[in-house]
Design an enzyme around this catalytic site. Structure first.
Site, PDB file in Angstrom:
ATOM      1  N   ASP A  40      35.202  34.492  36.639  1.00 41.81           N
ATOM      2  CA  ASP A  40      33.786  34.507  37.030  1.00 41.81           C
ATOM      3  C   ASP A  40      32.952  35.447  36.144  1.00 41.81           C
ATOM      4  O   ASP A  40      33.480  36.390  35.561  1.00 41.81           O
ATOM      5  CB  ASP A  40      33.639  34.965  38.488  1.00 41.81           C
ATOM      6  CG  ASP A  40      34.239  36.343  38.717  1.00 41.81           C
ATOM      7  OD1 ASP A  40      35.365  36.580  38.231  1.00 41.81           O
ATOM      8  OD2 ASP A  40      33.589  37.192  39.346  1.00 41.81           O
ATOM      9  N   GLU A  41      31.694  35.154  36.093  1.00 49.35           N
ATOM     10  CA  GLU A  41      30.676  36.038  35.507  1.00 49.35           C
ATOM     11  C   GLU A  41      31.082  36.653  34.164  1.00 49.35           C
ATOM     12  O   GLU A  41      30.839  37.832  33.921  1.00 49.35           O
ATOM     13  CB  GLU A  41      30.353  37.175  36.495  1.00 49.35           C
ATOM     14  CG  GLU A  41      29.796  36.687  37.810  1.00 49.35           C
ATOM     15  CD  GLU A  41      29.661  37.790  38.853  1.00 49.35           C
ATOM     16  OE1 GLU A  41      28.667  37.773  39.598  1.00 49.35           O
ATOM     17  OE2 GLU A  41      30.541  38.664  38.939  1.00 49.35           O
TER      18      GLU A  41
HETATM   19  C1  TNX Z   1      29.809  38.211  42.769  1.00 49.38           C
HETATM   20  S1  TNX Z   1      31.710  36.231  43.760  1.00 49.38           S
HETATM   21  C2  TNX Z   1      31.072  38.461  42.252  1.00 49.38           C
HETATM   22  C3  TNX Z   1      31.714  39.757  42.497  1.00 49.38           C
HETATM   23  C4  TNX Z   1      30.835  40.657  43.303  1.00 49.38           C
HETATM   24  C5  TNX Z   1      30.179  39.860  44.403  1.00 49.38           C
HETATM   25  C6  TNX Z   1      29.385  40.672  45.370  1.00 49.38           C
HETATM   26  C7  TNX Z   1      32.277  36.462  42.370  1.00 49.38           C
HETATM   27  C8  TNX Z   1      33.233  35.481  41.900  1.00 49.38           C
HETATM   28  N1  TNX Z   1      31.843  37.504  41.652  1.00 49.38           N
HETATM   29  O1  TNX Z   1      32.077  40.362  41.285  1.00 49.38           O
HETATM   30  O2  TNX Z   1      31.625  41.668  43.830  1.00 49.38           O
HETATM   31  O3  TNX Z   1      29.315  38.916  43.811  1.00 49.38           O
HETATM   32  O4  TNX Z   1      28.962  39.915  46.462  1.00 49.38           O
END
Ligand code: TNX
Length: 522
Positions: free
Chosen positions: A335-336
């Site tokens: 993710d991200e």
């Molecule tokens: C998004 S959900 C993220 C996390 C954060 C979260 C906080 C996701 C796959 N990645 O790194 O902790 O939001 O709500």
């Protein structure tokens, strides 16, 4: 002054008469329950047929099991009942139930994995299932049919009655999960076990542990010791962090297994990796280790996708973790990864998937991995972008539903909630319950979905009490969404059952949120 019994009785009548509080007139559970259909079960079974009488558990009740591998369930129940009644319940192998017995058996006639039939007559209680998990879940249902004092092991010293009838039950989805972020703040083995106890009682069968991120590395890897020595030494806000030794992790896995919970380990990559990058300079493209990070930003770190050492590192990590993981899954995060260009991200995810498959495990990843090559063994965990879930399905993958707007336990309930985040939504208890997996996203259908998972990220959460406050009661709703067919669920019915569970939550000393949406009994 301790109120005398008549005084307390008068108070209850008065608060009823003057309408003090919605729930204050709700009748106490009768001491001889006779209507099985009125029992507050969570998750709601697929079918309950009441027969209007009851089974009495007294000092002569015996517990029997049809084959030796079920002895453990008989012993567990004998101890559970013994604690609160003071009776010694004998356990022994037997082909069928006799008068005044609780009997366990495995049968071929139940088709569904994890399903069970609980048949309660005045003569006997029989619990039959296709597999051990089914016996375990039937047992959780039986616990909920007993007085709440049993949850606390408090003495009743009396005959105990269970309403008669037949419960035929099985899960709608095979993956019913929770995720705990043990990185942003570290949680001890004892904390995780406490969470496991609570999850299991609502028939949740997966615990996903988010074991690495920018702020910490939480699992000992013997071939890369600095990951925990250095990378495990802090957390959000600059606390001391912590990590699980391999023995700790095995201990968690074994404890989870006893509760029919599969541990799903996650190593998040290529982003969310600052703790690893800080521990080993060679994992960085410029060969320089960044400082440890204790803030809450996301999307700034990436493993160097072009270096071979990166894949040696990943192979070692995956191999060591999977050697201790009996479950079928390895979660690769994904993710991200804003610091990894897409043309580097895709081949990276492809190579990492091949590493996991080499060890005969299935890949799970956050929905962004749908940009890479996927096959039918891969699970895309939908959290943010519907188009990624659909992209994954088109490539043949399955979907695990964790929509942040409904299923994220780290979202605040409302503007008054102290811990938690708000970026996706406020999620009141009704909001967390009134949705279904198969109707949430266009293009994501029942046959594409393996189940549901409720993640709890811990940027703002540092104690198990805070974990419980955010998880309860929302997680009970998620458990029901994964277990009970959507057509059988309704908020109006659920909120009454939930209110009746208050005595159980209290008995288990759960730090739950007393939502104004629920007509609690007190
Ligand atoms: C998004 S959900 C993220 C996390 C954060 C979260 C906080 C996701 C796959 N990645 O790194 O902790 O939001 O709500």
């Amino acid at each position: 002054m301790k109120p005398t019994i008549p005084f307390r009785f008068l108070m209850i009548i008065m608060s009823c008469a003057f309408g003090l509080g919605l729930g204050s007139c709700v009748k106490e559970r009768p001491s001889v329950p006779k209507d099985l259909a009125q029992e507050a079960l969570i998750p709601l079974p697929q079918s309950v047929h009441a027969t209007g009488v009851s089974f009495a558990i007294d000092k002569d009740t015996k517990i029997t099991y049809q084959q030796p591998d079920l002895a453990i369930f008989a012993t567990d129940l004998s101890e559970y009942l013994g604690k609160s009644t003071g009776f010694k319940f004998s356990t022994k192998e037997a082909n069928s139930p006799t008068v005044n017995t609780i009997h366990f058996a495995l049968v071929d006639s139940i088709a569904q994995a994890e399903g069970y039939v609980l048949n309660i007559t005045p003569e006997a209680i029989t619990l039959i299932a296709k597999d051990h998990a089914g016996i375990f879940y039937g047992m959780q249902t039986l616990h909920q049919l007993l007085p709440a004092q049993f949850e606390a092991g408090l003495m009743t010293k009396d005959t105990v009655y269970v309403a008669s009838g037949r419960i035929l039950d099985f899960p709608s989805y095979s993956y019913r999960g929770a995720m705990l972020d043990v990185v942003r703040h570290f949680f001890t083995v004892e904390d995780v076990k406490r969470y496991i106890d609570l999850l299991a009682s609502y028939k949740i069968n997966k615990l996903h542990l988010h074991l690495s991120d920018d702020q910490g590395w939480r699992i000992e890897i013997k071939s890369w010791p600095k990951l925990t020595e250095h990378g495990g030494s802090t957390e959000v806000g600059g606390g001391v962090g912590g990590f699980y030794t391999q023995e700790d992790y095995k201990n968690i896995v074994a404890y989870a297994q006893k509760h029919f919970i599969t541990i799903v380990p996650e190593i998040d990559m290529p982003g969310h990796t600052n703790a690893a990058l800080s521990s080993y300079p060679e994992l960085n493209c410029d060969g320089k280790a960044p400082k440890l990070y204790t803030g809450t930003r996301v999307g700034f770190s990436t493993l160097c996708t072009e270096k071979e050492i990166t894949y040696t590192f990943i192979d070692d990590v995956v191999r060591e973790i999977l050697a201790m993981t009996p479950g079928p899954y390895f979660h690769i995060g994904g993710d991200e990864s804003h610091a990894t260009p897409l043309d580097k991200y895709i081949p990276f995810i492809n190579r990492v998937q091949a590493i996991v498959k080499k060890y005969d495990k299935k890949v799970i990843g956050w929905d962004e991995i749908a940009h890479a090559d996927l096959d039918s063994t891969v699970v895309v965990q939908f959290w943010a972008q519907e188009e990624n879930a659909v992209r994954g399905i088109k490539k043949g993958a399955k979907v695990l539903m964790s929509p942040a707007k409904r299923a994220y336990l780290d979202m605040k309930y409302d503007s008054l909630t102290k811990t938690g985040l708000t970026w996706a939504a406020y999620i009141e208890v009704d909001q967390g319950y009134t949705w279904s997996l198969e109707e949430y996203a266009e293009g994501v259908h029942q046959e594409d979905i393996i189940g549901v998972e409720a993640p709890l990220w811990s940027e703002t959460v540092s104690t198990i009490d805070e974990v419980e406050f955010l998880a309860f009661p929302r997680l009970m709703g998620i458990a029901e969404i994964g277990w009970t067919a959507a057509a059988k669920r309704s908020w109006d019915h659920y909120k009454l059952r939930l209110a009746k569970h208050q005595v159980r939550l209290d008995a288990k000393k759960v730090h739950y949120y007393k939502s104004p949406k629920v007509p609690w009994n007190n």
